[in-house]
Design a protein around this motif. Structure first.
Motif, PDB file in Angstrom:
ATOM      1  N   ALA A  85     -28.884 -31.324 -17.726  1.00  0.00           N
ATOM      2  CA  ALA A  85     -27.907 -30.878 -19.248  1.00  0.00           C
ATOM      3  C   ALA A  85     -27.695 -29.614 -19.468  1.00  0.00           C
ATOM      4  CB  ALA A  85     -27.313 -32.119 -19.819  1.00  0.00           C
ATOM      5  N   VAL A  86     -29.519 -29.388 -20.617  1.00  0.00           N
ATOM      6  CA  VAL A  86     -29.768 -27.980 -21.016  1.00  0.00           C
ATOM      7  C   VAL A  86     -29.817 -27.118 -19.837  1.00  0.00           C
ATOM      8  CG1 VAL A  86     -31.275 -27.534 -22.372  1.00  0.00           C
ATOM      9  CG2 VAL A  86     -30.745 -29.463 -22.891  1.00  0.00           C
ATOM     10  N   GLN A  87     -29.902 -27.221 -18.723  1.00  0.00           N
ATOM     11  CA  GLN A  87     -30.060 -25.902 -18.000  1.00  0.00           C
ATOM     12  C   GLN A  87     -28.568 -25.706 -17.434  1.00  0.00           C
ATOM     13  OE1 GLN A  87     -32.925 -27.767 -14.717  1.00  0.00           O
ATOM     14  NE2 GLN A  87     -34.813 -26.822 -15.520  1.00  0.00           N
ATOM     15  N   VAL A  88     -27.945 -26.317 -17.059  1.00  0.00           N
ATOM     16  CA  VAL A  88     -26.332 -26.976 -16.858  1.00  0.00           C
ATOM     17  C   VAL A  88     -26.104 -25.501 -18.617  1.00  0.00           C
ATOM     18  CG1 VAL A  88     -24.379 -27.568 -17.037  1.00  0.00           C
ATOM     19  CG2 VAL A  88     -26.129 -28.243 -15.041  1.00  0.00           C
ATOM     20  N   MET A  89     -26.001 -26.473 -19.798  1.00  0.00           N
ATOM     21  CA  MET A  89     -25.297 -25.491 -20.655  1.00  0.00           C
ATOM     22  C   MET A  89     -26.209 -23.922 -20.237  1.00  0.00           C
ATOM     23  SD  MET A  89     -24.804 -28.464 -23.419  1.00  0.00           S
ATOM     24  CE  MET A  89     -24.016 -27.152 -24.377  1.00  0.00           C
ATOM     25  N   ASN A  90     -27.213 -23.779 -20.903  1.00  0.00           N
ATOM     26  CA  ASN A  90     -27.807 -22.608 -20.534  1.00  0.00           C
ATOM     27  C   ASN A  90     -27.301 -21.288 -19.945  1.00  0.00           C
ATOM     28  OD1 ASN A  90     -29.468 -23.342 -23.230  1.00  0.00           O
ATOM     29  ND2 ASN A  90     -30.874 -23.294 -21.118  1.00  0.00           N
ATOM     30  N   ALA A  91     -27.130 -22.306 -18.483  1.00  0.00           N
ATOM     31  CA  ALA A  91     -25.681 -21.518 -17.044  1.00  0.00           C
ATOM     32  C   ALA A  91     -24.892 -20.638 -17.902  1.00  0.00           C
ATOM     33  CB  ALA A  91     -26.150 -21.894 -16.221  1.00  0.00           C
ATOM     34  N   ARG A  92     -24.081 -22.592 -18.144  1.00  0.00           N
ATOM     35  CA  ARG A  92     -23.055 -22.021 -18.703  1.00  0.00           C
ATOM     36  C   ARG A  92     -22.616 -20.756 -20.063  1.00  0.00           C
ATOM     37  NH1 ARG A  92     -20.448 -27.184 -20.593  1.00  0.00           N
ATOM     38  NH2 ARG A  92     -20.297 -27.709 -18.254  1.00  0.00           N
ATOM     39  N   GLU A 122     -24.763 -18.641 -20.741  1.00  0.00           N
ATOM     40  CA  GLU A 122     -25.037 -17.494 -20.373  1.00  0.00           C
ATOM     41  C   GLU A 122     -24.434 -16.454 -18.890  1.00  0.00           C
ATOM     42  OE1 GLU A 122     -28.298 -16.005 -17.220  1.00  0.00           O
ATOM     43  OE2 GLU A 122     -29.661 -18.235 -18.694  1.00  0.00           O
ATOM     44  N   ALA A 123     -23.313 -17.513 -18.613  1.00  0.00           N
ATOM     45  CA  ALA A 123     -22.039 -16.835 -18.012  1.00  0.00           C
ATOM     46  C   ALA A 123     -20.913 -16.796 -18.847  1.00  0.00           C
ATOM     47  CB  ALA A 123     -21.100 -17.899 -17.173  1.00  0.00           C
ATOM     48  N   LEU A 124     -21.234 -17.059 -20.173  1.00  0.00           N
ATOM     49  CA  LEU A 124     -20.222 -17.262 -21.257  1.00  0.00           C
ATOM     50  C   LEU A 124     -20.222 -15.826 -21.917  1.00  0.00           C
ATOM     51  CD1 LEU A 124     -19.092 -20.448 -22.709  1.00  0.00           C
ATOM     52  CD2 LEU A 124     -17.102 -18.807 -21.335  1.00  0.00           C
ATOM     53  N   THR A 125     -21.664 -16.057 -22.193  1.00  0.00           N
ATOM     54  CA  THR A 125     -22.082 -14.013 -23.000  1.00  0.00           C
ATOM     55  C   THR A 125     -21.816 -12.683 -22.273  1.00  0.00           C
ATOM     56  OG1 THR A 125     -23.571 -15.490 -23.784  1.00  0.00           O
ATOM     57  CG2 THR A 125     -23.709 -13.487 -23.994  1.00  0.00           C
ATOM     58  N   GLN A 126     -21.957 -13.413 -21.066  1.00  0.00           N
ATOM     59  CA  GLN A 126     -22.139 -12.196 -19.702  1.00  0.00           C
ATOM     60  C   GLN A 126     -20.248 -11.713 -19.348  1.00  0.00           C
ATOM     61  OE1 GLN A 126     -22.886 -13.383 -15.640  1.00  0.00           O
ATOM     62  NE2 GLN A 126     -22.344 -11.101 -14.907  1.00  0.00           N
ATOM     63  N   ARG A 127     -19.583 -13.140 -19.738  1.00  0.00           N
ATOM     64  CA  ARG A 127     -18.145 -12.804 -19.292  1.00  0.00           C
ATOM     65  C   ARG A 127     -17.975 -12.221 -21.283  1.00  0.00           C
ATOM     66  NH1 ARG A 127     -13.343 -11.195 -17.225  1.00  0.00           N
ATOM     67  NH2 ARG A 127     -11.845 -13.159 -17.688  1.00  0.00           N
TER      68      ARG A 127
END
Length: 118
Positions: free
Chosen positions: A64-71, A73-78
């Motif tokens: 769950a933490v890895q998924v949230m980190n990926a999310r 990251e994607a939001l930061t990039q967006r």
């Protein structure tokens, strides 16, 4: 002779009694050791089961933490992409404003010239 025989018989009987007691004691000690071993096996088995459940829980939390980190990251990039697009749009808007003011000034000058040369 009878006393010797009786003494020897008593000695043999006491030895046999002592041997029997020793075998009984060895059996009791062996039984206790088996009981302790079974108890320790039960305790270890329960601990291993609890550790397995805990490990699975930690694995799910880690996922769950890895998924949230990926999310994130994607939001930061967006957000970075949107900020860049915003700055590009502001630059284009500023250019259009400059051109529009230039056109407005030209139109005003043209209107002024036309009114003076009627």
């Amino acid at each position: 002779m009878t006393t010797r025989t009786e003494a020897a018989a008593e000695k043999i009987a006491s030895r046999e009694s002592l041997q029997t007691k020793n075998w009984i004691l060895a059996g009791v000690v062996g039984g206790l050791l088996l009981f302790v071993q079974a108890l320790m096996t039960f305790i270890m088995s329960n601990a291993a089961t609890k550790m397995d459940v805990y490990s699975k829980g930690l694995s799910e939390v880690l996922t769950a933490v890895q998924v949230m980190n990926a999310r994130n990251e994607a939001l930061t990039q967006r957000v970075a992409e949107l900020e860049k697009a915003k700055s590009d749009a502001n630059a284009v808007h500023a250019n259009i404003d400059v051109r529009l003011r230039s056109v407005e000034q030209r139109a005003a000058i043209h209107d002024q010239w036309m009114t003076t040369h009627k």
